[in-house]
Design an enzyme around this catalytic site. Structure first.
Site: not given
Lengths: 83, 394
Positions: B122, B131, B155, B157, B359
């Site tokens: 993602f 944010s 970042w 993942t 998240e």
């Protein structure tokens, strides 16, 4: 579709507070719409009216007011009935 | 009201737990230390059908309900948060395609994702965008029958090993979502190392330099990438993280129960010291509360309830903050040993901290949950005069 209008109005009232939302009032113009609201609206319509919101339904015009949501539901019901 | 798992869910839980104890726990410290996840462990997840957990059987998935998926996340999170992150992001992309993908995208990707033949990641965050996700700077332009993407993602993942990325970019200024395969021309992938926690999650930067993808790779529609694609997938991600946090805290508790039952100070086992027992009590109570919030969120998800979105946010907020607290206490209880790589509690603490950032950070959840609180209580149908006054002040 009066019942559908009432249900939508009741759901929207959570977000629009004590404003007496009119059936043709533009909810986007009121400025309360964010992504959390957008997803909750999709889930509400899917659960309450047992329809699936799909890509082709994602037009701002379909969600702009209570009347436009009712029109979307009417169109989807027609399609469902035809299927 | 019946707050109890079904016998099927209990069986699932036992099965997940046995798998994690046997196949994941023995490797978790090595995954953390070496900052990579061995492919054979991912294959074991795939063989169990866990990578297709949320996909219906029609698409080769396991078709788990939300509660079972939550239990899976808790158990994998108990063993290794890095691997739980793989389950999170892979399932998020699978969900995005299932809900918002075209017929072609579903047919092309879902069975591969369900079997683990393809790994998905993602790609929302950017060097300047965290944010405030709607402010993505990556752009897409339509050129002939292709999109051209330019920008940078950070970042990401399992970005080092993913076969396909769900990339968010602005097309004509409108947030939109695209599937970008790893071998797309103009895409380069740079590993990120040396992170505080979830060190085995193989983070990467994506550099999109005139990256060309086919026109059919647009997911959903122009302008709905954030409000619908990202939002619904992040909701699933938050649920997965929340349940994973319960797993981290549970691992801490189990480590502390064992340690304080074996180690003596002042001629008695640590567990006999009241201040230790206080920390154990806090852990037990917080874990139970977090787990119940996750169950509630899962239950609402299974019934398609709009409240599931906010209840998931609350579960994520609570579970991630208590995971950090429980892990912090676990290190404290373990003393010097807790700071050593010989014991896993230091890993749990580092991993838990990451959960408060991903998240939706703790602070973003606080803002969202407070908004929800005012909406729920001030604008309720049976408004009291007090709430009317509050409305007038806000």
């Amino acid at each position: 579709m009066k019942a559908a209008k009432d249900k939508i109005k009741k759901f929207l009232s959570q977000f629009f507070g004590d404003r007496d939302l009119q059936d043709d009032e533009d909810i986007f113009a009121l400025g309360f719409v964010n992504s959390m609201f957008a997803m909750q609206l999709v889930l509400f319509i899917e659960k309450e009216f047992e329809v699936t919101i799909e890509n082709e339904d994602l037009e701002f015009a379909n969600f702009r007011s209570i009347n436009s949501m009712v029109s979307l539901l009417e169109r989807k019901s027609t399609v469902l009935a035809r299927d | 009201m019946k707050l109890e798992l079904t016998s099927q869910q209990k069986d699932n839980c036992s099965s997940f737990r046995a798998f994690v104890d046997e196949e994941i726990v023995p490797h978790a410290d090595r995954i953390d230390r070496e900052e990579r996840t061995p492919p054979e462990i991912i294959q074991k997840l795939a063989n169990k059908g866990y990578l297709g957990a949320i996909l219906p059987e029609d698409w080769g998935g396991t078709g788990m309900d939300a509660i079972a998926y939550g239990l899976l996340n808790e158990e994998i999170g108990r063993g290794c948060s890095s691997l739980r992150c793989l389950l999170t992001v892979h399932s998020m992309v699978a969900h995005a395609i299932l809900k918002w993908g075209s017929k072609f995208q579903k047919e092309h990707w879902l069975t591969k994702l369900a079997s683990g033949d393809a790994i998905a990641a993602f790609a929302l965050s950017e060097p300047n965008v965290g944010s405030d996700a709607k402010a993505v700077e990556t752009t897409a332009t339509l050129s002939g029958d292709s999109y051209i993407l330019n920008g940078q993602k950070k970042w990401i993942t399992y970005g080092q090993i993913a076969d396909v990325f769900l990339v968010f970019a602005k097309w004509e200024g409108k947030p939109s979502a695209f599937l970008v395969e790893k071998n797309s021309p103009g895409l380069s992938i740079k590993p990120i190392l040396g992170m505080l926690g979830v060190r085995g999650s193989m983070l990467a930067e994506l550099h999109l330099n005139n990256c060309q993808i086919p026109q059919e790779n647009l997911v959903c529609r122009q302008g709905f990438g954030f409000s619908h694609v990202a939002s619904s997938t992040l909701d699933l991600g938050r649920y997965s993280v929340a349940c994973g946090c319960v797993g981290i805290a549970q691992a801490c508790l189990e480590a502390c129960i064992e340690y304080t039952s074996k180690r003596k100070q002042f001629d008695v086992y640590l567990k006999e010291h009241q201040l230790i027992r206080q920390m154990i009590t806090d852990a037990i109570a917080n874990i139970k509360a977090a787990r119940l919030l996750c169950y509630q969120a899962g239950y609402l998800k299974d019934s398609g309830d709009p409240k599931s979105i906010m209840e998931t946010s609350i579960a994520k907020y609570f579970a991630s903050t208590i995971a950090t607290k429980v892990a912090n206490d676990a290190v404290q209880i373990h003393g010097g040993n807790g700071c050593s790589s010989e014991y896993p509690v230091q890993r749990y603490l580092r991993d838990a901290k990451i959960m408060e950032i991903i998240e939706g950070s703790t602070q973003i959840q606080q803002i969202t949950i407070a908004d929800y609180g005012y909406q729920e209580y001030i604008f309720s149908q049976n408004r009291s005069s007090t709430s009317q006054e509050l409305v007038a002040r806000t």
